[in-house]
Scaffold this motif. Structure first.
Motif, PDB file in Angstrom:
ATOM      1  N   TYR A  20       0.942  -1.250   0.087  1.00 28.86           N
ATOM      2  CA  TYR A  20       0.010  -0.098  -0.052  1.00 28.86           C
ATOM      3  C   TYR A  20       0.929   1.262   0.013  1.00 28.86           C
ATOM      4  CZ  TYR A  20      -3.403  -3.619   1.086  1.00 28.86           C
ATOM      5  OH  TYR A  20      -4.340  -4.639   1.024  1.00 28.86           O
ATOM      6  N   ASN A  21       2.003   1.273  -0.502  1.00 29.88           N
ATOM      7  CA  ASN A  21       2.737   2.448  -0.720  1.00 29.88           C
ATOM      8  C   ASN A  21       3.190   3.111   0.832  1.00 29.88           C
ATOM      9  OD1 ASN A  21       3.365   2.206  -3.566  1.00 29.88           O
ATOM     10  ND2 ASN A  21       1.277   3.188  -3.904  1.00 29.88           N
ATOM     11  N   GLY A  22       3.342   2.006   1.801  1.00 30.95           N
ATOM     12  CA  GLY A  22       3.382   2.451   3.020  1.00 30.95           C
ATOM     13  C   GLY A  22       2.264   3.344   3.753  1.00 30.95           C
ATOM     14  N   HIS A  23       1.124   3.233   3.311  1.00 28.80           N
ATOM     15  CA  HIS A  23       0.028   4.099   3.991  1.00 28.80           C
ATOM     16  C   HIS A  23      -0.830   2.949   4.711  1.00 28.80           C
ATOM     17  CE1 HIS A  23       0.437   7.441   1.570  1.00 28.80           C
ATOM     18  NE2 HIS A  23       0.733   6.565   0.239  1.00 28.80           N
ATOM     19  N   CYS A  37      -7.060   0.979   8.992  1.00 36.24           N
ATOM     20  CA  CYS A  37      -7.166   0.686   7.469  1.00 36.24           C
ATOM     21  C   CYS A  37      -5.800   0.625   6.879  1.00 36.24           C
ATOM     22  CB  CYS A  37      -7.971   1.643   6.859  1.00 36.24           C
ATOM     23  SG  CYS A  37      -7.362   3.358   6.666  1.00 36.24           S
ATOM     24  N   PHE A  38      -5.582  -0.123   5.698  1.00 33.62           N
ATOM     25  CA  PHE A  38      -4.487  -0.159   4.869  1.00 33.62           C
ATOM     26  C   PHE A  38      -4.848   0.641   3.712  1.00 33.62           C
ATOM     27  CE2 PHE A  38      -3.486  -4.291   7.105  1.00 33.62           C
ATOM     28  CZ  PHE A  38      -2.300  -3.989   7.543  1.00 33.62           C
ATOM     29  N   GLY A  39      -4.024   1.441   3.143  1.00 36.86           N
ATOM     30  CA  GLY A  39      -4.258   2.400   2.180  1.00 36.86           C
ATOM     31  C   GLY A  39      -4.407   3.602   2.753  1.00 36.86           C
ATOM     32  N   THR A  45      -8.364   0.562   1.403  1.00 33.05           N
ATOM     33  CA  THR A  45      -8.550  -0.844   0.818  1.00 33.05           C
ATOM     34  C   THR A  45      -9.051  -1.772   1.954  1.00 33.05           C
ATOM     35  OG1 THR A  45      -6.524  -0.478  -0.398  1.00 33.05           O
ATOM     36  CG2 THR A  45      -7.184  -2.784  -0.204  1.00 33.05           C
ATOM     37  N   ILE A  46      -8.658  -1.701   3.301  1.00 31.34           N
ATOM     38  CA  ILE A  46      -9.222  -2.562   4.097  1.00 31.34           C
ATOM     39  C   ILE A  46      -9.471  -1.745   5.232  1.00 31.34           C
ATOM     40  CG2 ILE A  46      -8.702  -4.460   5.762  1.00 31.34           C
ATOM     41  CD1 ILE A  46      -6.794  -5.343   3.790  1.00 31.34           C
ATOM     42  N   LEU A  47     -10.800  -1.964   5.793  1.00 29.38           N
ATOM     43  CA  LEU A  47     -10.953  -0.935   7.098  1.00 29.38           C
ATOM     44  C   LEU A  47     -11.712  -1.715   7.795  1.00 29.38           C
ATOM     45  CD1 LEU A  47     -11.694   1.873   8.298  1.00 29.38           C
ATOM     46  CD2 LEU A  47     -13.650   2.144   7.031  1.00 29.38           C
ATOM     47  N   VAL A  48     -11.278  -1.961   9.033  1.00 27.86           N
ATOM     48  CA  VAL A  48     -11.668  -2.942  10.124  1.00 27.86           C
ATOM     49  C   VAL A  48     -11.873  -1.981  11.282  1.00 27.86           C
ATOM     50  CG1 VAL A  48     -11.018  -4.965   9.177  1.00 27.86           C
ATOM     51  CG2 VAL A  48      -9.539  -3.806  10.740  1.00 27.86           C
ATOM     52  N   PHE A  63      -7.282  -9.973   8.230  1.00 28.83           N
ATOM     53  CA  PHE A  63      -7.842  -9.768   7.231  1.00 28.83           C
ATOM     54  C   PHE A  63      -7.139  -9.841   5.661  1.00 28.83           C
ATOM     55  CE2 PHE A  63     -10.316  -7.543   3.761  1.00 28.83           C
ATOM     56  CZ  PHE A  63     -11.606  -8.169   3.802  1.00 28.83           C
ATOM     57  N   GLU A  64      -5.892  -9.254   5.990  1.00 25.63           N
ATOM     58  CA  GLU A  64      -4.894  -9.155   4.885  1.00 25.63           C
ATOM     59  C   GLU A  64      -4.247 -10.511   4.815  1.00 25.63           C
ATOM     60  OE1 GLU A  64      -2.372  -7.667   2.076  1.00 25.63           O
ATOM     61  OE2 GLU A  64      -4.037  -6.708   3.078  1.00 25.63           O
TER      62      GLU A  64
END
Length: 137
Positions: A20-23, A37-39, A45-48, A63-64
């Protein structure tokens, strides 16, 4: 912050750097509600969520892991993977085992996530079980 949370954050950072480019973002919405979240936070991209910081991070990492499992299954095993829960452990492999003997070859973990991670690391797949059993028999 305890050492387990620090380790989870390190693992999150590794995933974010690779995919995710470090995000990634960790947000505390109120005393009992955390979001991870990732992204980028405006287009995750993923929100938990979780009841604690630790739970939110674990949920995102798990999840990832499941997402990675599904990608591998689609790329190499016609989308198939098998996850089984037993009294004392979990078993996992890509593909579909058909016999008791093949089930015994599946990776084993105390948790679902441990079994999946071992299966990914070892590329544990039912096709190789069938091949091994035929060669031995």
């Amino acid at each position: 912050m305890n050492s387990e949370v620090i380790e989870l954050l390190k693992k999150s950072e590794e995933i974010a750097m690779k995919k995710y480019n470090g995000h990634f973002s960790l947000m505390r919405l109120n005393f009992y509600n955390w979001k991870f979240c990732f992204g980028k936070h405006n287009k995750p991209t993923i929100l938990v969520s979780g009841n604690s910081m630790e739970e939110a991070i674990k949920n995102a990492i798990n999840f990832e892991l499941l997402k990675q499992c599904e990608e591998i299954a689609k790329q190499k095993y016609d989308g198939h993977f098998t996850l089984m829960r037993f009294t004392t452990n979990w078993k996992f492999c890509f593909g579909q085992p058909y016999t008791y003997e093949e089930i015994q070859h599946m990776t084993t973990g105390k948790t679902m996530w441990e079994a999946i991670q071992k299966g990914i690391d070892k590329d544990c797949n039912a096709h190789s079980f069938y091949k091994e059993i035929r060669e031995d028999g």
